[in-house]
Structure formats: C-alpha cells, structure tokens
Design an enzyme around this catalytic site. Structure first.
Site, PDB file in Angstrom:
ATOM      1  N   ARG A 258       0.844  -1.209   0.000  1.00 38.82           N
ATOM      2  CA  ARG A 258       0.000   0.000   0.000  1.00 38.82           C
ATOM      3  C   ARG A 258       0.872   1.250   0.000  1.00 38.82           C
ATOM      4  NH1 ARG A 258      -5.439  -1.538   3.425  1.00 38.82           N
ATOM      5  NH2 ARG A 258      -5.482  -3.725   2.757  1.00 38.82           N
ATOM      6  N   ARG A 273       1.720   1.232  10.338  1.00 39.82           N
ATOM      7  CA  ARG A 273       1.288   1.590   8.978  1.00 39.82           C
ATOM      8  C   ARG A 273       2.510   1.546   8.069  1.00 39.82           C
ATOM      9  NH1 ARG A 273      -3.397   3.872   7.627  1.00 39.82           N
ATOM     10  NH2 ARG A 273      -3.805   4.344   9.827  1.00 39.82           N
ATOM     11  N   GLU A 347      -7.339  -0.555  15.007  1.00 41.63           N
ATOM     12  CA  GLU A 347      -7.917  -1.550  14.110  1.00 41.63           C
ATOM     13  C   GLU A 347      -6.894  -2.606  13.710  1.00 41.63           C
ATOM     14  OE1 GLU A 347      -9.239  -0.128  10.174  1.00 41.63           O
ATOM     15  OE2 GLU A 347      -8.539  -2.111   9.539  1.00 41.63           O
ATOM     16  N   SER A 350     -10.833  -6.097   9.673  1.00 41.02           N
ATOM     17  CA  SER A 350     -11.938  -5.364   9.055  1.00 41.02           C
ATOM     18  C   SER A 350     -12.825  -6.355   8.310  1.00 41.02           C
ATOM     19  CB  SER A 350     -11.319  -4.347   8.106  1.00 41.02           C
ATOM     20  OG  SER A 350     -12.306  -3.561   7.550  1.00 41.02           O
ATOM     21  N   ARG A 388       1.222  -5.192  11.929  1.00 40.93           N
ATOM     22  CA  ARG A 388       0.446  -4.299  12.806  1.00 40.93           C
ATOM     23  C   ARG A 388       0.054  -4.982  14.118  1.00 40.93           C
ATOM     24  NH1 ARG A 388      -4.703  -0.753  10.999  1.00 40.93           N
ATOM     25  NH2 ARG A 388      -3.111   0.246   9.693  1.00 40.93           N
TER      26      ARG A 388
HETATM   27  N1  LIG Z   1      -0.474   0.081   5.760  1.00 40.24           N
HETATM   28  C1  LIG Z   1      -0.688  -0.948   6.580  1.00 40.24           C
HETATM   29  N2  LIG Z   1       0.321  -1.409   7.349  1.00 40.24           N
HETATM   30  C2  LIG Z   1       0.134  -2.465   8.183  1.00 40.24           C
HETATM   31  N3  LIG Z   1      -1.047  -3.118   8.291  1.00 40.24           N
HETATM   32  C3  LIG Z   1      -2.074  -2.693   7.527  1.00 40.24           C
HETATM   33  C4  LIG Z   1      -1.960  -1.600   6.641  1.00 40.24           C
HETATM   34  N4  LIG Z   1      -3.171  -1.415   6.013  1.00 40.24           N
HETATM   35  C5  LIG Z   1      -3.989  -2.370   6.504  1.00 40.24           C
HETATM   36  N5  LIG Z   1      -3.340  -3.129   7.399  1.00 40.24           N
HETATM   37  C6  LIG Z   1      -3.881  -4.275   8.141  1.00 40.24           C
HETATM   38  O1  LIG Z   1      -4.713  -5.018   7.255  1.00 40.24           O
HETATM   39  C7  LIG Z   1      -6.013  -5.124   7.811  1.00 40.24           C
HETATM   40  C8  LIG Z   1      -7.022  -5.180   6.693  1.00 40.24           C
HETATM   41  O2  LIG Z   1      -6.898  -4.022   5.886  1.00 40.24           O
HETATM   42  S1  LIG Z   1      -8.226  -3.331   5.452  1.00 40.24           S
HETATM   43  O3  LIG Z   1      -7.916  -2.470   4.376  1.00 40.24           O
HETATM   44  O4  LIG Z   1      -8.810  -2.766   6.606  1.00 40.24           O
HETATM   45  N6  LIG Z   1      -9.227  -4.488   4.959  1.00 40.24           N
HETATM   46  C9  LIG Z   1      -8.905  -5.372   3.995  1.00 40.24           C
HETATM   47  O5  LIG Z   1      -7.860  -5.336   3.378  1.00 40.24           O
HETATM   48  C10 LIG Z   1      -9.942  -6.457   3.782  1.00 40.24           C
HETATM   49  N7  LIG Z   1      -9.606  -7.210   2.597  1.00 40.24           N
HETATM   50  C11 LIG Z   1     -10.009  -7.353   5.006  1.00 40.24           C
HETATM   51  O6  LIG Z   1      -8.730  -7.861   5.330  1.00 40.24           O
HETATM   52  C12 LIG Z   1      -6.146  -3.912   8.697  1.00 40.24           C
HETATM   53  O7  LIG Z   1      -7.154  -4.105   9.677  1.00 40.24           O
HETATM   54  C13 LIG Z   1      -4.750  -3.844   9.304  1.00 40.24           C
HETATM   55  O8  LIG Z   1      -4.614  -4.791  10.365  1.00 40.24           O
END
Ligand SMILES: Nc1ncnc2c1ncn2[C@@H]1O[C@H](COS(=O)(=O)NC(=O)[C@@H](N)CO)[C@@H](O)[C@H]1O
Length: 424
Positions: A258, A273, A347, A350, A388
C-alpha cells in the site's frame, strides 16, 4: 456496482446512499446517460430494421429501381456508423458512473460521517496493569534486537521495517495459527501473488477511487495488490458456478502493498502503517440471499475474534458507520486491539459484507437450484495481518525486563517457548 434497473426504479434510495457514504455522484446524470444509451440503441435498431427492409427488396427490384434502393441502404449504413461514436461515448461515461455508485448500506448500520461515528458493539479481555513503566512496541523491539528501522530505511525507504530473530518466528507462528484455524473451519488456504491486473482492482472496488493506494509496474501493466481480497475476488470472474458449489471459503495468504497516499505523517514510527505487510485474508462467496450473507458475516467476525482471543489481546468490536464503511459495503465491523502506549484501541481486522456489489463488477454468478442465474454474494475479513498486530501483542504481553510472554495457543507454533526476549 448496482443493477441499473434498481437505480432506475429506486433513484431516491441510491441518492440517499450516496449522501450516507459521502459519495459525490450525480444520479440524475447517470440516469440521463442511461436514457441516452437506450435511445441511441433504439435508433440504431430502427435504422438497421429499415436497412434490412430496403436490402430485402433489392433482389426483386427492377433494374431502374435498384440504384435508388442501394443508395438508400448505403445512406442508412452511414447513419448507423455516425451513431457509433456517440453511443460508445455515452456507454463509457455511464460505466464510469456505475463503477462509482455505492452499495446501499444496511438499515442496521449506524449513520455517520467517519470512524468517530463508529459504534462499539462489544469489548473483551482485561486491560493490562503494569507494575513497571511499560515500553512502546518500538522500544520493546529495539531492547530485544527484534527489528531494524534505521538501516533498512536507507535501503527500502519510508515506512519499511526488518523483523529479526524471534520476531520473524512470531510473525510466521501467527500466520500458521490463523491458517490452521481456517483450515479446520473448512476454508481453502491459498497463497496468491501480489500481482493483480487493473480489472481485479476494479472488481473489488479499490479502483477507480483508490488507484493512488496501489503500486503500479508499467512494463508489465500490472499492480501490486493491497490485499488478497483483490486476487481472490476475481478468481472466478466471468464464471457461472453451481449453487451446490457455494459457499466457497478461501483463506488467502499474500504480501500486501500500500502506498498509504494520504496518510502522510500518520503512524510513521514502527509497525502500524507500513508499505508492505503479510496477511491471511478470509474471503467467502455465498448464494444471493441476505440471510445467508448475514450468517457468514457473523462467522467471519467470530473467527477473527477467536484469533485475537488466542493471542490473548484485549479488544473491542465496532460497527462501522455509513461514512466509514466504504462504497461497496452493506455492513462492516472492525476488530480493534488495545495498544497500551497509545491508551486506545487500534484496528487489526476489518470484516465486510458486500452482497452482489463486487460480483456484478466481476460477473461472478451461479445457477441456482431453480435454474436461475444469479450474482453471488461476497464477504471478506482479515484473519491476521502482521506486523500491525505485533504492536498490541508486544505491548500487552511485555514484562518488566522487556521480555514478552507467549500466549498458550501460540506456544505450539514457537517450539513451545513460553517467554521470549530479555533476561539479563
Ligand atoms: N499500511 C498498513 N500497514 C500495516 N497493516 C495494515 C496496513 N493497512 C492495513 N493493514 C492491516 O490489514 C487489515 C485489513 O486491511 S483493510 O484495508 O482494513 N481491509 C482489507 O484489506 C480487507 N480485505 C479485510 O482484510 C487492517 O485491519 C490492518 O490490520
């Protein structure tokens, strides 16, 4: 994506959904385009019918009648050709707006603007009381030589990290614990590449709006997905499954990438993050029935709660409000684990139900037992995402000397170790 017939017959409901989800979209413009596309199609059909009528006369026509008939047939051809670019343009513009049209949120979902309006629905676990000054996760990592940030940043840039020693084993242990649990529950564990084509990112709804969140590799014209939801949601794109094949339960294991565009300055320290992380993703295809979706949505949420309970983390469940859940969701719950150093829940999971909003985008259907072709419903939830979750894990289980207790359920995945880290 919604059914265009539904939008035609329920434009007020769709307009209200746009308002509830902060989606700036002109539904009247969408309906005007829809009308334009239909009328252009009708006009083309009429011209073609006329032309066929004329062409049919030519063989029987006399020599002096024929040139006029051929000329009229050609003129109609020109008219049909002239319509094409207008029809294509209107169809393209309609498709763009259809992709942006949000799903109708469940009436049970709290109405609100952003995550401040999410509603706590459950709290579990006991918040830790330390008889020493607790460290934050970065301090615990550094004290035990379990991660590097400074050096790796020189090599891999911002929001990067390198886990070391037992922390690498803890990460793998968490993923194995999650995968074993999901296998026991009938999920098919799959590893998937991080690569995904543009269509797959449109398929989940990450595109068009979330394009800036994805890394793009121009030479291959391919993207790095931010979640295995993208790849799994398109695994059966274009297929017509059988009802007997449903539900299909996938546990997708993949690296996630991401850009975190828009998160400048947020959570820049440590593991919360980052640009690349590992996740086991729960993904379900079920039949087109709100009660069935509700059943699986509950099971997905309970599964992630079980994993957080296995890790012995205090947590809460919040129901996401309409302004926070995102365009495609009918309903969404987040699991948030307690982070002592921040004195707040963050969080970690999700959990979303989308009904047929994604399957209309991927054309994933099934033939039901009455032989009717329907769109499947899709749902997804995090099973585990590292690094995370290491943040609440380290901070809640830390001891005075900086060592960390290993919860009983995780010990079998860590050669039975009950504690890791600092002694002396
Ligand atoms: N940039 C990031 N760095 C670390 N962990 C992350 C990051 N973005 C998301 N996550 C983790 O990934 C989980 C799911 O990301 S989400 O966008 O919320 N949801 C999804 O991707 C859905 N597909 C369910 O997994 C988050 O709750 C968090 O625990």
């Amino acid at each position: 994506m919604l059914d265009i017939k539904f939008i035609r017959e329920n434009s007020d409901i769709v307009k209200n959904a746009c308002k509830l989800k902060n989606v700036a979209l002109d539904i009247d413009q969408l309906l005007a385009l829809d009308k334009e596309v239909s009328s252009l199609k009708t006009e083309e059909q009429n011209l073609l019918t006329q032309k066929n009528g004329i062409t049919a006369k030519i063989p029987k026509a006399s020599a002096d009648e024929r040139p006029a008939l051929i000329a009229e047939s050609k003129a109609l051809d020109e008219k049909v050709k002239a319509l094409k670019p207008r029809a294509e343009k209107a169809e393209e513009e309609l498709k763009t707006l259809m992709y942006l049209t949000p799903q109708i949120p469940s009436p049970k979902a709290p109405i609100g603007k952003d995550d401040n309006d999410n509603v706590e629905v459950k709290k579990a676990g006991v918040l830790p009381k330390f008889d020493f000054t607790p460290l934050d996760h970065v301090q615990i990592l550094e004290k035990n030589n379990w991660a590097d940030f400074e050096r790796i940043a020189k090599v891999s840039g911002s929001r990067s990290y390198s886990l070391k020693n037992e922390m690498v084993l803890v990460e793998l242990a968490m993923h194995r614990l999650a995968m074993d649990k999901l296998m026991q529950k009938g999920f098919t564990v799959v590893s998937v590449p991080a690569f995904a084509r543009e269509e797959a990112l449109y398929g989940t709804g990450h595109f068009p709006n979330g394009r800036d969140q994805a890394y793009y590799i121009p030479e291959q014209n391919i993207y790095l997905a931010g979640t295995a939801e993208v790849q799994i949601n398109s695994l059966h794109a274009g297929e017509i499954l059988k009802e007997a094949e449903l539900p299909i339960l996938y546990a997708g294991y993949s690296p996630c990438f991401r850009s975190e565009a828009g998160s400048y300055g947020r959570d820049v320290r440590g593991l919360i993050r980052v640009h690349q992380f590992m996740k086991v993703e729960q993904f379900i295809y079920c039949k087109n029935d709100p009660a069935e979706s509700e059943k699986w949505h509950k099971i997905l949420l309970e599964t992630s709660e079980e994993i957080v309970q296995d890790l012995e983390l205090p947590y809460r469940v919040v129901e996401c409000c309409t302004g926070d859940m995102g365009a495609g969701k009918v309903r969404m719950f987040d699991v948030e684990a307690w982070v002592p150093s921040e004195q707040k829940y963050r969080e970690t999971h999700s959990c979303s139900a989308l009904h047929d909003w994604q399957s209309r985008r991927t054309q994933t259907r099934y033939r039901d037992n009455d032989n009717k072709v329907q769109y499947v419903h899709t749902l997804n939830n995090t099973a585990i995402a590292t690094p995370r979750i290491l943040v609440p894990f380290l901070e809640n289980h830390q001891q005075a000397d900086g060592s960390v207790k290993i919860p009983a359920k995780l010990q079998p995945y860590l050669m039975g170790m009950t504690v890791i880290g600092k002694k002396n």
